[in-house]
Motif scaffolding. Sequence first.
Motif, PDB file in Angstrom:
ATOM      1  N   ASP A 120      52.666  43.765  40.855  1.00  0.00           N
ATOM      2  CA  ASP A 120      50.979  44.185  41.369  1.00  0.00           C
ATOM      3  C   ASP A 120      50.808  43.294  41.984  1.00  0.00           C
ATOM      4  O   ASP A 120      51.487  41.309  42.147  1.00  0.00           O
ATOM      5  N   PHE A 161      55.143  41.762  37.211  1.00  0.00           N
ATOM      6  CA  PHE A 161      54.655  40.941  35.730  1.00  0.00           C
ATOM      7  C   PHE A 161      54.960  41.694  34.277  1.00  0.00           C
ATOM      8  O   PHE A 161      55.039  43.076  34.383  1.00  0.00           O
ATOM      9  N   ALA A 176      47.726  43.350  35.262  1.00  0.00           N
ATOM     10  CA  ALA A 176      48.578  42.523  35.708  1.00  0.00           C
ATOM     11  C   ALA A 176      48.218  40.981  35.262  1.00  0.00           C
ATOM     12  O   ALA A 176      48.496  39.950  34.922  1.00  0.00           O
ATOM     13  N   CYS A 219      54.875  36.547  33.991  1.00  0.00           N
ATOM     14  CA  CYS A 219      55.112  37.154  35.065  1.00  0.00           C
ATOM     15  C   CYS A 219      55.949  36.160  36.341  1.00  0.00           C
ATOM     16  O   CYS A 219      56.020  34.877  36.077  1.00  0.00           O
TER      17      CYS A 219
END
Length: 191
Positions: A91, A104, A119, A133
């Motif tokens: 994302d 993520f 995210a 992430c």
Amino acid sequence: MKFRTIFVYLHFLVAVLLINMVIVGYFSEDIVGVYKIALCVLFSIFSAFFIIFVLLPAFRVVELTEEGCSVNIFKVKKTHAWKDIVYICRDTVSTKTNSFEGIFFSTKLCRKSGKKITASYIQHSLDIFNCFCIFWMDEKEKEKVLNQLKEWGVEVITSPKLAEKEAYEQKLAEKINLREQRKKLYKKRNK
């Protein structure tokens, strides 16, 4: 493959500036009495929150391996098997001026309040060992990571927002390519 956040130097600079503001406020001759103490306490509290909630998570190092991934921060390490990570999504997150694409990871599907994990939530989460992430610097690194994860059998979901953006960019690239081909044909015809 090891990844460190791309924002660590910016966060470190802001922390140093906040600490300098506390020191300058304390030793300032212009501010006296209760105002001086209140100002120093205010800057100290803000600096402490910034260091705990922003700077410390930025020192996290994520290492991806075939068995799973490890999250390290100051020699404290937690390893997750791929089957334990239930949310793996590609994302983007945006700031006022930039947008950063990454993957993520989370060991849970929803927050304590029952809302779905996003995210943005993962990027700013204080659960630094269970929500993390990675961001890539360029397309080459992105392709390398995605191909490696596919080779290991890890399923990475692409967010609908990102899939829509990529489809739009692909259509736009096709239109530009067709326009350039038409220009070349027009130039050949006129010669």
